[in-house]
Design a protein around this motif. Sequence first.
Motif, PDB file in Angstrom:
ATOM      1  N   TYR A 120       0.835  -1.199   0.000  1.00  0.00           N
ATOM      2  CA  TYR A 120       0.000   0.000   0.000  1.00  0.00           C
ATOM      3  C   TYR A 120       0.868   1.247   0.000  1.00  0.00           C
ATOM      4  CZ  TYR A 120      -3.335  -3.451   1.646  1.00  0.00           C
ATOM      5  OH  TYR A 120      -4.112  -4.574   1.765  1.00  0.00           O
ATOM      6  N   SER A 121       0.367   2.295  -0.616  1.00  0.00           N
ATOM      7  CA  SER A 121       0.976   3.617  -0.561  1.00  0.00           C
ATOM      8  C   SER A 121       0.001   4.526   0.184  1.00  0.00           C
ATOM      9  CB  SER A 121       1.205   4.149  -1.978  1.00  0.00           C
ATOM     10  OG  SER A 121       1.604   5.502  -1.932  1.00  0.00           O
ATOM     11  N   LEU A 122       0.510   5.230   1.196  1.00  0.00           N
ATOM     12  CA  LEU A 122      -0.334   6.108   2.001  1.00  0.00           C
ATOM     13  C   LEU A 122      -0.587   7.414   1.266  1.00  0.00           C
ATOM     14  CD1 LEU A 122      -1.814   6.874   4.593  1.00  0.00           C
ATOM     15  CD2 LEU A 122       0.394   7.553   5.557  1.00  0.00           C
ATOM     16  N   ASP A 123      -1.817   7.624   0.812  1.00  0.00           N
ATOM     17  CA  ASP A 123      -2.192   8.879   0.164  1.00  0.00           C
ATOM     18  C   ASP A 123      -2.020  10.029   1.149  1.00  0.00           C
ATOM     19  OD1 ASP A 123      -2.818   8.033  -2.389  1.00  0.00           O
ATOM     20  OD2 ASP A 123      -4.975   7.924  -2.040  1.00  0.00           O
ATOM     21  N   GLY A 124      -1.360  11.080   0.717  1.00  0.00           N
ATOM     22  CA  GLY A 124      -1.125  12.229   1.584  1.00  0.00           C
ATOM     23  C   GLY A 124       0.098  12.064   2.469  1.00  0.00           C
ATOM     24  N   GLY A 125       0.680  10.871   2.486  1.00  0.00           N
ATOM     25  CA  GLY A 125       1.913  10.604   3.208  1.00  0.00           C
ATOM     26  C   GLY A 125       1.866  10.903   4.693  1.00  0.00           C
ATOM     27  N   PHE A 126       3.053  11.161   5.228  1.00  0.00           N
ATOM     28  CA  PHE A 126       3.180  11.434   6.654  1.00  0.00           C
ATOM     29  C   PHE A 126       2.328  12.630   7.066  1.00  0.00           C
ATOM     30  CE2 PHE A 126       5.221  13.755  10.129  1.00  0.00           C
ATOM     31  CZ  PHE A 126       5.132  12.803  11.137  1.00  0.00           C
ATOM     32  N   GLU A 127       2.244  13.624   6.201  1.00  0.00           N
ATOM     33  CA  GLU A 127       1.467  14.820   6.537  1.00  0.00           C
ATOM     34  C   GLU A 127      -0.007  14.482   6.755  1.00  0.00           C
ATOM     35  OE1 GLU A 127       2.742  17.706   7.398  1.00  0.00           O
ATOM     36  OE2 GLU A 127       4.721  16.873   7.015  1.00  0.00           O
ATOM     37  N   ALA A 128      -0.560  13.595   5.949  1.00  0.00           N
ATOM     38  CA  ALA A 128      -1.959  13.186   6.137  1.00  0.00           C
ATOM     39  C   ALA A 128      -2.109  12.429   7.452  1.00  0.00           C
ATOM     40  CB  ALA A 128      -2.430  12.328   4.968  1.00  0.00           C
ATOM     41  N   TRP A 129      -1.145  11.527   7.728  1.00  0.00           N
ATOM     42  CA  TRP A 129      -1.210  10.766   8.980  1.00  0.00           C
ATOM     43  C   TRP A 129      -1.168  11.718  10.175  1.00  0.00           C
ATOM     44  CZ3 TRP A 129      -1.677   5.550  10.101  1.00  0.00           C
ATOM     45  CH2 TRP A 129      -1.497   5.209  11.447  1.00  0.00           C
ATOM     46  N   ARG A 130      -0.205  12.631  10.161  1.00  0.00           N
ATOM     47  CA  ARG A 130      -0.059  13.564  11.282  1.00  0.00           C
ATOM     48  C   ARG A 130      -1.307  14.413  11.466  1.00  0.00           C
ATOM     49  NH1 ARG A 130       5.062  17.393  11.432  1.00  0.00           N
ATOM     50  NH2 ARG A 130       4.123  18.085   9.486  1.00  0.00           N
ATOM     51  N   GLY A 131      -1.973  14.740  10.370  1.00  0.00           N
ATOM     52  CA  GLY A 131      -3.212  15.510  10.469  1.00  0.00           C
ATOM     53  C   GLY A 131      -4.336  14.741  11.136  1.00  0.00           C
ATOM     54  N   HIS A 132      -4.388  13.430  10.894  1.00  0.00           N
ATOM     55  CA  HIS A 132      -5.442  12.594  11.483  1.00  0.00           C
ATOM     56  C   HIS A 132      -5.072  12.030  12.847  1.00  0.00           C
ATOM     57  CE1 HIS A 132      -6.985  12.527   7.331  1.00  0.00           C
ATOM     58  NE2 HIS A 132      -8.144  12.267   7.887  1.00  0.00           N
ATOM     59  N   TYR A 133      -3.798  11.696  13.036  1.00  0.00           N
ATOM     60  CA  TYR A 133      -3.360  11.006  14.254  1.00  0.00           C
ATOM     61  C   TYR A 133      -2.106  11.673  14.840  1.00  0.00           C
ATOM     62  CZ  TYR A 133      -6.376   7.580  12.036  1.00  0.00           C
ATOM     63  OH  TYR A 133      -7.448   6.972  11.436  1.00  0.00           O
ATOM     64  N   PRO A 134      -2.215  12.936  15.253  1.00  0.00           N
ATOM     65  CA  PRO A 134      -1.021  13.641  15.741  1.00  0.00           C
ATOM     66  C   PRO A 134      -0.403  13.002  16.985  1.00  0.00           C
ATOM     67  CG  PRO A 134      -3.013  14.878  16.225  1.00  0.00           C
ATOM     68  CD  PRO A 134      -3.419  13.737  15.321  1.00  0.00           C
ATOM     69  N   ASN A 135      -1.174  12.280  17.748  1.00  0.00           N
ATOM     70  CA  ASN A 135      -0.651  11.646  18.957  1.00  0.00           C
ATOM     71  C   ASN A 135       0.008  10.300  18.665  1.00  0.00           C
ATOM     72  OD1 ASN A 135      -1.538  13.792  20.543  1.00  0.00           O
ATOM     73  ND2 ASN A 135      -3.545  12.856  20.846  1.00  0.00           N
ATOM     74  N   GLU A 136      -0.007   9.870  17.404  1.00  0.00           N
ATOM     75  CA  GLU A 136       0.591   8.584  17.045  1.00  0.00           C
ATOM     76  C   GLU A 136       1.821   8.789  16.158  1.00  0.00           C
ATOM     77  OE1 GLU A 136      -2.116   5.444  15.997  1.00  0.00           O
ATOM     78  OE2 GLU A 136      -3.741   6.451  17.075  1.00  0.00           O
ATOM     79  N   THR A 137       2.597   9.793  16.535  1.00  0.00           N
ATOM     80  CA  THR A 137       3.888  10.032  15.900  1.00  0.00           C
ATOM     81  C   THR A 137       4.927  10.114  17.006  1.00  0.00           C
ATOM     82  OG1 THR A 137       3.662  12.451  15.954  1.00  0.00           O
ATOM     83  CG2 THR A 137       2.847  11.320  13.989  1.00  0.00           C
TER      84      THR A 137
END
Length: 106
Positions: free
Chosen positions: A86-103
């Motif tokens: 899988y490729s994460l659409d939006g990359g790390f920036e998308a993840w951080r936007g949705h799950y900032p406490n999981e970085t």
Amino acid sequence: MTDFKRISAEQAHTLREQGAVLVDIRDPQTFAGSHISGARHLDNHSLAGFIADTEPSQPVIVVCYHGNSSQNAAAYLASQGFTDVYSLDGGFEAWRGHYPNETEQG
């Protein structure tokens, strides 16, 4: 066939909870600054070891900055025999936007 799937941060989160491996292909300094909790850094130096040590049927989610470079890396892993990539659409920036406490840093 070199096939992979593009997925959202929400889908990646679910897959991670089910045991998918997250690999971050951003540069080492950026990865050290902040990355998805539990992600492995993957670069040209660690790629061969990752391919040799990872079960090809295990789900792998590739993460980059914004979701562009990860598509090439995901296609490469699929061409090497990985069957659930899988490729994460939006990359790390998308993840951080949705799950900032999981970085994390380091």
